[in-house]
Design an enzyme around this catalytic site. Structure first.
Site, PDB file in Angstrom:
ATOM      1  N   HIS A 152       0.957  -0.749   0.253  1.00 40.04           N
ATOM      2  CA  HIS A 152      -0.453  -0.232  -0.258  1.00 40.04           C
ATOM      3  C   HIS A 152       0.613   1.508   0.040  1.00 40.04           C
ATOM      4  CE1 HIS A 152       1.240   0.914   4.303  1.00 40.04           C
ATOM      5  NE2 HIS A 152       0.512   0.111   4.863  1.00 40.04           N
ATOM      6  N   CYS A 168       2.955  -4.873   7.025  1.00 45.19           N
ATOM      7  CA  CYS A 168       2.699  -4.402   5.252  1.00 45.19           C
ATOM      8  C   CYS A 168       3.594  -3.981   4.479  1.00 45.19           C
ATOM      9  CB  CYS A 168       1.208  -3.681   4.871  1.00 45.19           C
ATOM     10  SG  CYS A 168       0.372  -4.390   5.793  1.00 45.19           S
TER      11      CYS A 168
END
Length: 192
Positions: A152, A168
């Site tokens: 992301h 992440c």
């Protein structure tokens, strides 16, 4: 004309109601808002075309956690390499997953494990400058199950290139927008 007429009272009440409504709709200051950290750009573009040692199918994503890079294989041994932020100590992982879905300006719901570590986190962070997923989210799946890990964007540019996340992979918003346009749902993601 006297100011104590019924029309004047209604006008004063309306102005007061509008002012109170505006105050109620104004978001409460947060640490980021109070600190003036609203991002003014999408961040740097770090992409460069590189020659890689192994050959992977076109469209494969290879994450090298230790080097904090993400390669999108173009063909043969050529790839676009991006600088990324990865999981801090105790949050790094490896394996093979797939791109299960993609979202532009995603909202963010902290996973239960993260809420357990930080109960002050909200249930939902809407899209925008304070959302930790930034401009785009690429959702990683194992089979049909969401791993809760993402590739992301981020509005905290200083974390790109660092060991900073809860597992992440963070990219500048400029880089995630570029990757998002290139990667397909179903693409293989190899995390090393």
């Amino acid at each position: 004309m006297h100011r104590n007429g019924a029309g004047f009272g209604r006008c004063r009440w309306t102005r007061t109601a509008l002012l109170l409504s505006a105050l109620a709709l104004t978001p409460a200051p947060t640490g980021a808002l109070a600190g003036g950290t609203v991002p003014r750009s999408l961040g740097p573009k770090t992409s460069t075309v590189v020659v890689i040692e192994k050959k992977y199918p076109t469209g494969t994503i290879v994450v090298a956690s230790q080097e904090r890079t993400l390669d999108l294989v173009l063909s043969g041994n050529r790839a676009i390499r991006y600088r990324i932020g990865v999981g801090r100590e105790g949050f790094r992982w490896s394996g093979v997953v797939k791109v299960g879905r993609k979202a532009e300006w995603p909202d963010w719901r902290p996973p239960a494990e993260m809420k357990a570590r930080a109960p002050e986190l909200p249930e939902l962070v809407p899209p925008g400058p304070f959302n930790p997923l930034g401009a785009r989210g690429i959702y990683l799946y194992r089979g049909s199950a969401d791993t809760l890990y993402r590739i992301h964007g981020t509005n905290e540019q200083s974390t790109v290139g660092q060991f900073a996340s809860s597992g992440c992979f963070r990219m500048s918003n400029a880089d995630i927008i570029d990757l998002y346009e290139r990667v397909k749902i179903g693409a293989t993601v190899i995390v090393e």
